[in-house]
Design a protein around this motif. Structure first.
Motif, PDB file in Angstrom:
ATOM      1  N   PHE A   1       0.847  -1.189   0.000  1.00  0.00           N
ATOM      2  CA  PHE A   1       0.000   0.000   0.000  1.00  0.00           C
ATOM      3  C   PHE A   1       0.882   1.239   0.000  1.00  0.00           C
ATOM      4  O   PHE A   1       1.822   1.349   0.780  1.00  0.00           O
ATOM      5  CB  PHE A   1      -0.907   0.010   1.230  1.00  0.00           C
ATOM      6  CG  PHE A   1      -1.925  -1.099   1.246  1.00  0.00           C
ATOM      7  CD1 PHE A   1      -3.246  -0.850   0.909  1.00  0.00           C
ATOM      8  CD2 PHE A   1      -1.554  -2.397   1.596  1.00  0.00           C
ATOM      9  CE1 PHE A   1      -4.187  -1.875   0.916  1.00  0.00           C
ATOM     10  CE2 PHE A   1      -2.483  -3.425   1.597  1.00  0.00           C
ATOM     11  CZ  PHE A   1      -3.803  -3.164   1.257  1.00  0.00           C
ATOM     12  N   GLN A   2       0.550   2.179  -0.891  1.00  0.00           N
ATOM     13  CA  GLN A   2       1.261   3.452  -0.957  1.00  0.00           C
ATOM     14  C   GLN A   2       0.608   4.495  -0.057  1.00  0.00           C
ATOM     15  O   GLN A   2       1.249   5.457   0.364  1.00  0.00           O
ATOM     16  CB  GLN A   2       1.281   3.967  -2.410  1.00  0.00           C
ATOM     17  CG  GLN A   2       1.883   3.004  -3.412  1.00  0.00           C
ATOM     18  CD  GLN A   2       3.313   2.645  -3.086  1.00  0.00           C
ATOM     19  OE1 GLN A   2       4.118   3.509  -2.735  1.00  0.00           O
ATOM     20  NE2 GLN A   2       3.638   1.349  -3.174  1.00  0.00           N
ATOM     21  N   ASN A   3      -0.676   4.298   0.225  1.00  0.00           N
ATOM     22  CA  ASN A   3      -1.461   5.272   0.974  1.00  0.00           C
ATOM     23  C   ASN A   3      -1.798   4.712   2.357  1.00  0.00           C
ATOM     24  O   ASN A   3      -2.392   3.637   2.464  1.00  0.00           O
ATOM     25  CB  ASN A   3      -2.742   5.594   0.185  1.00  0.00           C
ATOM     26  CG  ASN A   3      -3.604   6.626   0.879  1.00  0.00           C
ATOM     27  OD1 ASN A   3      -4.290   6.314   1.838  1.00  0.00           O
ATOM     28  ND2 ASN A   3      -3.573   7.847   0.369  1.00  0.00           N
ATOM     29  N   ALA A   4      -1.425   5.433   3.407  1.00  0.00           N
ATOM     30  CA  ALA A   4      -1.626   4.935   4.774  1.00  0.00           C
ATOM     31  C   ALA A   4      -3.102   4.799   5.119  1.00  0.00           C
ATOM     32  O   ALA A   4      -3.492   3.881   5.856  1.00  0.00           O
ATOM     33  CB  ALA A   4      -0.936   5.863   5.765  1.00  0.00           C
ATOM     34  N   THR A   5      -3.926   5.689   4.614  1.00  0.00           N
ATOM     35  CA  THR A   5      -5.361   5.621   4.901  1.00  0.00           C
ATOM     36  C   THR A   5      -5.978   4.367   4.290  1.00  0.00           C
ATOM     37  O   THR A   5      -6.778   3.671   4.927  1.00  0.00           O
ATOM     38  CB  THR A   5      -6.074   6.875   4.368  1.00  0.00           C
ATOM     39  OG1 THR A   5      -5.500   8.033   4.992  1.00  0.00           O
ATOM     40  CG2 THR A   5      -7.562   6.838   4.672  1.00  0.00           C
TER      41      THR A   5
ATOM     42  N   LEU B   1       1.189  -1.372  16.076  1.00  0.00           N
ATOM     43  CA  LEU B   1       0.868  -1.222  14.659  1.00  0.00           C
ATOM     44  C   LEU B   1      -0.289  -0.247  14.459  1.00  0.00           C
ATOM     45  O   LEU B   1      -0.278   0.577  13.539  1.00  0.00           O
ATOM     46  CB  LEU B   1       0.524  -2.576  14.035  1.00  0.00           C
ATOM     47  CG  LEU B   1       1.691  -3.543  13.801  1.00  0.00           C
ATOM     48  CD1 LEU B   1       1.958  -4.388  15.039  1.00  0.00           C
ATOM     49  CD2 LEU B   1       1.424  -4.461  12.617  1.00  0.00           C
ATOM     50  N   LEU B   2      -1.291  -0.326  15.330  1.00  0.00           N
ATOM     51  CA  LEU B   2      -2.429   0.583  15.230  1.00  0.00           C
ATOM     52  C   LEU B   2      -2.003   2.025  15.514  1.00  0.00           C
ATOM     53  O   LEU B   2      -2.435   2.955  14.832  1.00  0.00           O
ATOM     54  CB  LEU B   2      -3.520   0.151  16.218  1.00  0.00           C
ATOM     55  CG  LEU B   2      -4.289  -1.111  15.833  1.00  0.00           C
ATOM     56  CD1 LEU B   2      -5.004  -1.692  17.052  1.00  0.00           C
ATOM     57  CD2 LEU B   2      -5.287  -0.821  14.718  1.00  0.00           C
TER      58      LEU B   2
ATOM     59  N   ALA C   1      -0.513   7.504  13.398  1.00  0.00           N
ATOM     60  CA  ALA C   1       0.477   8.569  13.236  1.00  0.00           C
ATOM     61  C   ALA C   1       0.779   8.830  11.759  1.00  0.00           C
ATOM     62  O   ALA C   1       0.956   9.983  11.348  1.00  0.00           O
ATOM     63  CB  ALA C   1       1.762   8.210  13.976  1.00  0.00           C
ATOM     64  N   LEU C   2       0.835   7.788  10.949  1.00  0.00           N
ATOM     65  CA  LEU C   2       1.094   7.951   9.511  1.00  0.00           C
ATOM     66  C   LEU C   2      -0.013   8.731   8.828  1.00  0.00           C
ATOM     67  O   LEU C   2       0.230   9.503   7.898  1.00  0.00           O
ATOM     68  CB  LEU C   2       1.238   6.576   8.842  1.00  0.00           C
ATOM     69  CG  LEU C   2       2.567   5.854   9.048  1.00  0.00           C
ATOM     70  CD1 LEU C   2       2.448   4.394   8.637  1.00  0.00           C
ATOM     71  CD2 LEU C   2       3.678   6.532   8.266  1.00  0.00           C
ATOM     72  N   ILE C   3      -1.232   8.547   9.292  1.00  0.00           N
ATOM     73  CA  ILE C   3      -2.373   9.256   8.708  1.00  0.00           C
ATOM     74  C   ILE C   3      -2.439  10.693   9.206  1.00  0.00           C
ATOM     75  O   ILE C   3      -2.622  11.630   8.420  1.00  0.00           O
ATOM     76  CB  ILE C   3      -3.684   8.511   9.028  1.00  0.00           C
ATOM     77  CG1 ILE C   3      -3.703   7.150   8.325  1.00  0.00           C
ATOM     78  CG2 ILE C   3      -4.901   9.332   8.602  1.00  0.00           C
ATOM     79  CD1 ILE C   3      -4.820   6.226   8.800  1.00  0.00           C
TER      80      ILE C   3
ATOM     81  N   ASP D   1      10.543  10.438   7.976  1.00  0.00           N
ATOM     82  CA  ASP D   1      11.418  10.983   6.941  1.00  0.00           C
ATOM     83  C   ASP D   1      11.381  10.179   5.652  1.00  0.00           C
ATOM     84  O   ASP D   1      11.530  10.731   4.563  1.00  0.00           O
ATOM     85  CB  ASP D   1      12.862  11.050   7.453  1.00  0.00           C
ATOM     86  CG  ASP D   1      13.008  11.997   8.632  1.00  0.00           C
ATOM     87  OD1 ASP D   1      12.237  12.974   8.686  1.00  0.00           O
ATOM     88  OD2 ASP D   1      13.872  11.759   9.484  1.00  0.00           O
ATOM     89  N   GLU D   2      11.198   8.873   5.757  1.00  0.00           N
ATOM     90  CA  GLU D   2      11.250   8.011   4.577  1.00  0.00           C
ATOM     91  C   GLU D   2       9.896   7.363   4.319  1.00  0.00           C
ATOM     92  O   GLU D   2       9.049   7.275   5.202  1.00  0.00           O
ATOM     93  CB  GLU D   2      12.313   6.921   4.762  1.00  0.00           C
ATOM     94  CG  GLU D   2      13.728   7.463   4.922  1.00  0.00           C
ATOM     95  CD  GLU D   2      14.757   6.346   5.011  1.00  0.00           C
ATOM     96  OE1 GLU D   2      14.630   5.366   4.245  1.00  0.00           O
ATOM     97  OE2 GLU D   2      15.655   6.448   5.853  1.00  0.00           O
ATOM     98  N   LYS D   3       9.730   6.893   3.093  1.00  0.00           N
ATOM     99  CA  LYS D   3       8.493   6.236   2.697  1.00  0.00           C
ATOM    100  C   LYS D   3       8.324   4.937   3.474  1.00  0.00           C
ATOM    101  O   LYS D   3       9.240   4.114   3.543  1.00  0.00           O
ATOM    102  CB  LYS D   3       8.543   5.955   1.189  1.00  0.00           C
ATOM    103  CG  LYS D   3       7.277   5.387   0.613  1.00  0.00           C
ATOM    104  CD  LYS D   3       7.440   5.210  -0.888  1.00  0.00           C
ATOM    105  CE  LYS D   3       6.200   4.610  -1.514  1.00  0.00           C
ATOM    106  NZ  LYS D   3       6.369   4.425  -2.990  1.00  0.00           N
ATOM    107  N   PRO D   4       7.149   4.702   4.064  1.00  0.00           N
ATOM    108  CA  PRO D   4       6.966   3.478   4.843  1.00  0.00           C
ATOM    109  C   PRO D   4       6.711   2.256   3.964  1.00  0.00           C
ATOM    110  O   PRO D   4       6.279   2.382   2.806  1.00  0.00           O
ATOM    111  CB  PRO D   4       5.720   3.793   5.688  1.00  0.00           C
ATOM    112  CG  PRO D   4       4.934   4.738   4.838  1.00  0.00           C
ATOM    113  CD  PRO D   4       5.971   5.587   4.130  1.00  0.00           C
TER     114      PRO D   4
END
Length: 278
Positions: A6-10, A30-31, A36-38, A45-48
């Motif tokens: 997935f590229q999008n955290a949402t 994880l939750l 936090a990502l959303i 700093d980096e792509k997850p």
């Protein structure tokens, strides 16, 4: 069995939420990071790396990584997913710093990753996840809980570094950035007697709960009940704010903290292992 990235955290969270909530306490890390990502993507700093492993349309494993941090794994329904996941991760990463996951899952992934990449490994810390629903009465301790302020910057810096070295063996985050963030977000709390004597932080949000971490008391103030009082007061504060649960991780090598948290009402829900790769 297939890995879906997935590229999008949402979108990722929408897909994994129900799976993770089946064991909300066990998956609180994880939750919390998904939240936090959303809500605050600039914090990272980096792509997850966000992925599920699925079989016949059903999730059997969830994996997350916010570089440079460790890989996080959920509870895994089918351990064939471990090999599939290791293969997919090796496409993105020549090496990993480590894995943090429920005990069986952490051990299985560590062996699979070692077999695939040759990276050696060692158990860094064995953890236990605790959940609190209702606080138990504790002995009265002198002092009170207060929110950390700008005036506490140097103390926060020193205590965060001391906590990191004692609990983790290294300082894994930018200290100045951490201090700035917890002050902006209002998530660092101090137990104040005549002077500040202990710290506990609110570090993660789940749909029904909140996680406490960075619990630290300098050696000269230990064995006086300050950490117990600090965590108890912060836990009650979080429950009063509408959270149904509070969560925290303890180091199994520290029987004192495990005993203290159970005294105030925390119940164990499962064990996690943190492995580092060399």
């Amino acid at each position: 069995m297939k890995v879906y990235r997935f590229q999008n955290a949402t979108q990722f969270y929408a897909r994994v939420k129900d799976y993770l909530l089946n064991q909300e306490a066990l998956h609180n890390l994880l939750l919390g990071i998904s939240h936090a990502l959303i809500e605050n993507p600039k914090r990272f700093d980096e792509k997850p790396y966000l992925a599920t492993v699925e079989a016949n349309g059903d999730i059997v494993a969830v994996a997350m990584r916010t570089p440079p941090r460790l890989l996080l794994l959920s509870q895994i329904k089918d351990f064939k997913a471990v090999e599939v996941l290791a293969q997919d991760l090796s496409i993105s990463y020549q090496s990993l710093p480590g894995v943090n996951a429920p005990t069986d899952e952490a051990q299985a992934f560590t062996l699979a990753w070692h077999s695939l990449t040759g990276q050696s490994y060692q158990l860094k810390v064995a953890l236990r996840v605790f959940q609190l629903k209702k606080l138990q009465p504790i002995s009265q301790i002198t002092g009170y809980l207060r929110l950390a302020t700008e005036d506490d910057q140097e103390l926060l810096k020193n205590w965060y570094e001391a906590f990191s070295l004692e609990a983790l063996g290294s300082i894994e985050s930018d200290t100045e950035h951490w201090v700035k963030r917890v002050l902006q977000q209002g998530t660092a709390y101090l137990w104040q007697d005549e002077v500040p004597v202990s710290i506990a932080c609110h570090v993660g949000i789940t749909p029904n709960g909140a996680r406490i971490s960075i619990v630290y008391t300098p050696p000269e103030y230990r064995r006086k009940g300050y950490a117990c009082a600090c965590v108890a007061a912060l836990s009650q504060t979080l429950l009063n704010q509408g959270n149904r649960y509070c969560f925290l991780f303890t180091d199994l090598a520290n029987p004192t903290s495990n005993h203290i948290y159970q005294e105030i009402g925390y119940q164990p829900v499962g064990d996690w292992d943190n492995y580092s790769f060399v």
